[in-house]
Every structure is written in structure tokens, then in C-alpha cells.
Design a protein around this motif. Sequence first.
Motif, mmCIF file in Angstrom:
data_model
loop_
_atom_site.group_PDB
_atom_site.id
_atom_site.type_symbol
_atom_site.label_atom_id
_atom_site.label_comp_id
_atom_site.label_asym_id
_atom_site.label_seq_id
_atom_site.Cartn_x
_atom_site.Cartn_y
_atom_site.Cartn_z
ATOM 1 N N THR A 173 -0.157 -8.551 -101.027
ATOM 2 C CA THR A 173 -0.357 -7.438 -100.301
ATOM 3 C C THR A 173 1.378 -7.060 -100.943
ATOM 4 N N PRO A 174 1.702 -5.826 -100.266
ATOM 5 C CA PRO A 174 3.178 -5.376 -100.256
ATOM 6 C C PRO A 174 3.852 -5.886 -99.360
ATOM 7 N N THR A 175 4.789 -6.321 -99.585
ATOM 8 C CA THR A 175 5.180 -7.216 -99.106
ATOM 9 C C THR A 175 7.403 -7.252 -98.364
ATOM 10 N N ALA A 176 7.803 -6.714 -97.708
ATOM 11 C CA ALA A 176 8.844 -6.125 -97.564
ATOM 12 C C ALA A 176 9.746 -7.765 -97.133
ATOM 13 N N ARG A 177 11.106 -8.385 -97.309
ATOM 14 C CA ARG A 177 11.866 -9.656 -96.718
ATOM 15 C C ARG A 177 12.829 -9.041 -96.573
ATOM 16 N N PHE A 178 13.417 -9.343 -95.216
ATOM 17 C CA PHE A 178 14.485 -8.796 -94.631
ATOM 18 C C PHE A 178 15.588 -9.835 -93.843
ATOM 19 N N TYR A 179 16.383 -9.473 -93.332
ATOM 20 C CA TYR A 179 17.567 -10.311 -92.865
ATOM 21 C C TYR A 179 18.480 -9.286 -91.558
ATOM 22 N N ILE A 180 18.215 -10.132 -90.502
ATOM 23 C CA ILE A 180 18.892 -10.158 -89.372
ATOM 24 C C ILE A 180 20.426 -11.263 -89.112
ATOM 25 N N ALA A 181 21.749 -10.850 -88.450
ATOM 26 C CA ALA A 181 22.643 -11.321 -87.936
ATOM 27 C C ALA A 181 22.093 -12.119 -87.135
ATOM 28 N N ARG A 182 22.527 -13.736 -87.535
ATOM 29 C CA ARG A 182 22.361 -14.261 -86.775
ATOM 30 C C ARG A 182 23.485 -14.742 -86.311
ATOM 31 N N PRO A 183 24.162 -15.439 -85.160
ATOM 32 C CA PRO A 183 25.528 -15.791 -84.443
ATOM 33 C C PRO A 183 26.218 -16.645 -86.165
ATOM 34 N N ALA A 184 27.688 -15.992 -85.849
ATOM 35 C CA ALA A 184 28.133 -17.419 -87.016
ATOM 36 C C ALA A 184 29.577 -16.966 -87.070
ATOM 37 N N LEU A 185 30.592 -17.610 -86.951
ATOM 38 C CA LEU A 185 31.679 -17.551 -86.468
ATOM 39 C C LEU A 185 32.612 -17.407 -87.413
ATOM 40 N N LYS A 186 34.153 -16.764 -86.789
ATOM 41 C CA LYS A 186 35.161 -16.987 -88.023
ATOM 42 C C LYS A 186 35.756 -17.930 -88.820
ATOM 43 N N ALA A 187 36.110 -17.993 -89.861
ATOM 44 C CA ALA A 187 36.093 -18.814 -90.313
ATOM 45 C C ALA A 187 37.392 -19.827 -89.979
ATOM 46 N N PRO A 188 37.624 -21.009 -89.779
ATOM 47 C CA PRO A 188 39.206 -21.330 -89.543
ATOM 48 C C PRO A 188 39.996 -21.711 -89.760
ATOM 49 N N ALA A 200 24.138 -24.645 -82.444
ATOM 50 C CA ALA A 200 23.745 -24.981 -80.922
ATOM 51 C C ALA A 200 23.940 -22.972 -81.206
ATOM 52 N N LEU A 201 24.500 -22.821 -81.085
ATOM 53 C CA LEU A 201 24.728 -20.509 -81.902
ATOM 54 C C LEU A 201 23.084 -20.108 -81.764
ATOM 55 N N GLY A 202 22.264 -21.164 -82.384
ATOM 56 C CA GLY A 202 21.036 -20.945 -82.463
ATOM 57 C C GLY A 202 20.172 -21.089 -81.457
ATOM 58 N N GLY A 203 20.765 -21.449 -80.190
ATOM 59 C CA GLY A 203 19.863 -22.414 -79.385
ATOM 60 C C GLY A 203 20.062 -21.720 -77.726
ATOM 61 N N ILE A 204 21.758 -21.148 -78.388
ATOM 62 C CA ILE A 204 21.799 -20.955 -76.983
ATOM 63 C C ILE A 204 21.565 -19.072 -76.512
ATOM 64 N N PRO A 205 20.953 -18.668 -75.128
ATOM 65 C CA PRO A 205 21.036 -17.983 -75.349
ATOM 66 C C PRO A 205 21.082 -16.422 -75.312
ATOM 67 N N ALA A 206 22.499 -16.447 -75.142
ATOM 68 C CA ALA A 206 23.685 -15.505 -75.151
ATOM 69 C C ALA A 206 24.076 -15.388 -76.714
ATOM 70 N N THR A 207 24.012 -15.863 -77.777
ATOM 71 C CA THR A 207 24.406 -16.069 -78.487
ATOM 72 C C THR A 207 23.468 -15.640 -79.733
ATOM 73 N N ILE A 208 22.334 -16.441 -79.314
ATOM 74 C CA ILE A 208 20.496 -15.722 -80.411
ATOM 75 C C ILE A 208 20.005 -14.853 -79.999
ATOM 76 N N ASP A 209 19.923 -14.711 -78.343
ATOM 77 C CA ASP A 209 19.222 -12.622 -78.463
ATOM 78 C C ASP A 209 19.322 -11.807 -78.779
ATOM 79 N N PRO A 210 20.504 -11.386 -79.588
ATOM 80 C CA PRO A 210 20.716 -10.543 -79.952
ATOM 81 C C PRO A 210 19.793 -10.401 -81.246
ATOM 82 N N MET A 211 19.683 -11.783 -81.625
ATOM 83 C CA MET A 211 19.149 -11.137 -83.393
ATOM 84 C C MET A 211 17.740 -11.134 -83.237
ATOM 85 N N VAL A 212 17.148 -12.000 -81.933
ATOM 86 C CA VAL A 212 16.015 -11.972 -81.746
ATOM 87 C C VAL A 212 14.991 -10.547 -81.634
ATOM 88 N N GLN A 213 16.083 -9.421 -80.706
ATOM 89 C CA GLN A 213 16.037 -7.983 -80.477
ATOM 90 C C GLN A 213 16.010 -7.522 -80.866
#
Length: 531
Positions: free
Chosen positions: A415-430, A442-455
Amino acid sequence: MKNPMPLSNAQSSALAVVDSRQAELSDWCATIFNFAEPAWREYRSAEWYVKRLRAEGFSVEEGSGGMPTAFCAEWSNGAGPVIGMYAEYDAVPGNCQAASTRREPREGLGFQAGGHTDPHSGLGIATLGGLLAAKAAMEKHGIKGGLRYTGEPAEKVRGSKPIHAAKGYYDGLAAMLSFHPFYMLPMCNTVRWDTHCGAAYAMVYRFICDAPEGWGSSDGAPIPQSHSAVRAPGANDALMTMYQSSKALREAMLPHQGGWSVSEAILTAGQATADNLPAGLAEIQYMMRVPTVAMAEQITAVLDRNAAASAAMTGCRWERHWVSKSRPGLANHAMANVVWGALQQVGAPVWDEAAKGVARDIQRNLGMVPMEEPFINALTQLVEPQQAEAILRRDLPPSQLNSTSDDYTDMTWHTPTARFYIARPALKAPETGAYPPWVMNALGGIPATIDPMVQTAAKVLACVAIRLLEDEGARDAAMEEFQTRTGGGIGGTTWQPPLCDYDPPIHFRWPEYINTPRGQDWWIPSAVPDA
């Protein structure tokens, strides 16, 4: 690209539903994150989805395609087009991490248990949020058509989608929407254009030593049938010979660019209770990610030869069992344009001060000076699909049409398919070094950091689904392109049929949680010992 169309009333309603269910989506995401069940063993996660979907009015087939932890849910608001979405929920062994700003396993477990890395916990709940918002908008505005939602276990071994595809679960859809958390730049807040993911094969080689006495002669042993008699090296030696010989693939067959890879994982090493007896069983899994099916076949032929030679040298017989055979992905620009329009309407995720505080706490716990703006800038920016495509192509040979790996590609042939990506939390390099892997987990499980991607992902999915249901012209353009690219659709002259000719590989000793007299544990012992 053109400016996006204004939101319809139904799309606005769908966005409002996502906002109204924000707290639920957050709780649900945390639930699946804590289940953290690995491939083919996602029992609690699949059960949770089935129960939730039925409570939301969907009819659900459990164990779809012969896979105990898969499902297929459907809902209809009358005759009309049907839009597909899907959930993934498998975790990764050896990545157990609590939703915490320091490295620690989830309660009662050790680090070798399962944990979400991509995270599929957020992927699945984001798609569920989009699904439920689309359903609510369809009901409110009387939009005819339906929704199909599949539960896809074992994505980490590209397990379920080739099987679902071969059994027809993606047929009859007007479109399929495929979302994934961003995992590499420039594929962040964008849509794939031409270069979709490639083919992948995965298999388990099993070595069985069931007649060790026949490998050599015991003549001349001081005591007949003694421990010093000549006998087969056994299955462990076969596995190790296979492991060592096949590592040459990385240099002999694979280029150092283009996203090719061959990786392995030892599943079972069955040793006798006495150390001086040959092991009777050993299993090793291989996964290859390549641009084309022909390349996968070439590598498979070499692995088969290595398995045969390893078995002959060690007094074993060998078997090959398929885990996955998936096709490279097929582009659809019409679908990509619809998703890009929705991305522009919804916008990129935004991380508030609470999320930044979490990120700074992680940096502080790693001995770093916390950053004022700890998240990478790309997370809050949209990237036009053609621009992302141009960046992606910089490191690829012109002849290479596909790159990297994900099994959504099997959907693109049905079927016609679209593949897209939304930012998950990632930190600037040290300034020096790199973050340890647990930080992303951890960032993928903490609500404050993962919820923006989910929403954000849920809103994009809902907007696209409603647009396709309301806009016959958009659906027709996507289907016309699908027909053209496949030479006539399913069964067309340039259509690639499913490669799956095997049963679901559910009976192997895949890592899993177990119940013991000591409580729940991981099949590789990982429970925290008593103090």
C-alpha cells in the motif's frame, strides 16, 4: 515544497483529542517502558494493547499471523477507505535502565535484562494516540472509512512485518503510516523521500552433535570408552568456528560505507552437565542489513558454506532457520508530501524547562558542567524531505538505492506508505568523549523528556490519517504512484512479492523474563542479589 493546506475542522478536532489525552498517553508510555519485553516475548505489552484497543471500541485479532505477541485491530465508521498504522513494543536485552537521571536498572533487575533503546515504548504509544485521535474525529465529523492497527513484535530482528505482509494484513489499505523516533541526522522531524531502508535477512544456525562417537576412532585408548577416547569436539566448537570464520565477511564482502552490516548473537550454548563431554546443541543468529535482496542472498550463501564446514570439522550436523527475510523499501512522494504538510502544521517538538532540568541532572551526574541548552538544536527544527535526502546521499554511492534497516519496508509493497521521523530527546555532545548508552535509554523513559515526541508524533499521525480520509485526490495520487512504481500494484510487473516462506520463529531460546522461586528474573541471571 508548497505551503501546507490549512487544517480542516476534523483535523483540529483530532489535535484537540491528543491534547486532552496527554496524561493518559504519558502513563501508557511509562507502562510499556517498564514492561521492557524483548523480541517474540512481549507478552504483557501485547496483552496491554489488546485490552486497551478493545476498551476503545476496536475488534482485535490476537496472535495474528501465528505470532503469539502480535495482533490486528480494526474499527469502521462505515464503508470507505481504510488507513493503517502500527505499534512496536519490543525492547533490547542488556539495556535495562530505569527512568532515572543516573545509571541504574529497573527495580529488582540487573543491567542485562531488557530495556527500550529506540524507544519502541514511545513509538507504540505515539501511534496509539494518533489512532485514537483519528477515530474520535471520524466519529465527531461523520467521516466514513476505517482504521487498521497492527501490533508488530520483534522489530529488532525484523520479525513480524514480513510475516504479516505475506499473510495479507497490509492488503486493502488506502495508505500506511510509519513513524519512528529519530535515530540519526538528518532524519529528524522529516519524511523519507527516495532513499528508503534496505533489505535484511536474519537466520539462526543450529549445530547438533548427536553422535559424537562417530566423529573419530577410539582405537588405542587405554580404557575402552574412557574420557580420553577420541570424540567429536561438539556443538560449542562448531559455533565458535562459525563465529570466527564468518567475521571475515566484514572485510571480504562489506564496504566501509553505505549502511551494510552483518552482526551476530549467540542464542544457545547447550553444554552437558559434565565438562568433559561434548556439547550437543549450540545456536547463533546472524542479521544482515544490505541495500538489495541479491546482496543478502550472496552473504547467506557464504554463511551456509561456513556452517557446513564448521559442522564437518566438529562432528555436528547443521540447520538454518529463518527469522526474517524482508524487502527493501519503496518510495511514495505523494504520501511524503501529505506527511510533510502535517509536520509543518503541527511543528517540531518542544522541550520545556522541566525537561531541560532532567537533562542537566544527567550531565551533572556524569561529572559534566550542565548546559544552559542541553538538547541538540536539530530536535526543534523541521527538515524538508528533499534537503534530508540530499544530506543522506552525500555518503552513498549513486547506484545505491536503499540504506540502513527497518522492516516497515515490507509494508511499502502492499500500500502507499510514508516513513517519517520525529525528534526524540538527545543531548548535545560533551567537550570530550561521548555519552554512555544508558543516557538515551533513560531519556526515552522519563515522561518529561519523552512525552514531547509522543505528543508530536500522535498529532502528525492523526492529521495525516484525517487528511487522507477526507481528501480523495490525495489518496488517488498516492495510489497512482504506488501503481506506477510497482508496475500495476500488488502482483504488478515490478512488484516484489513477500520473501517470507517460513513459520514464525517463536520457539527459539530468545531472551525473556522468567518466574523463579526467587521471583521474576531474566533468563541470563540479572536479579539484584540480596544485600
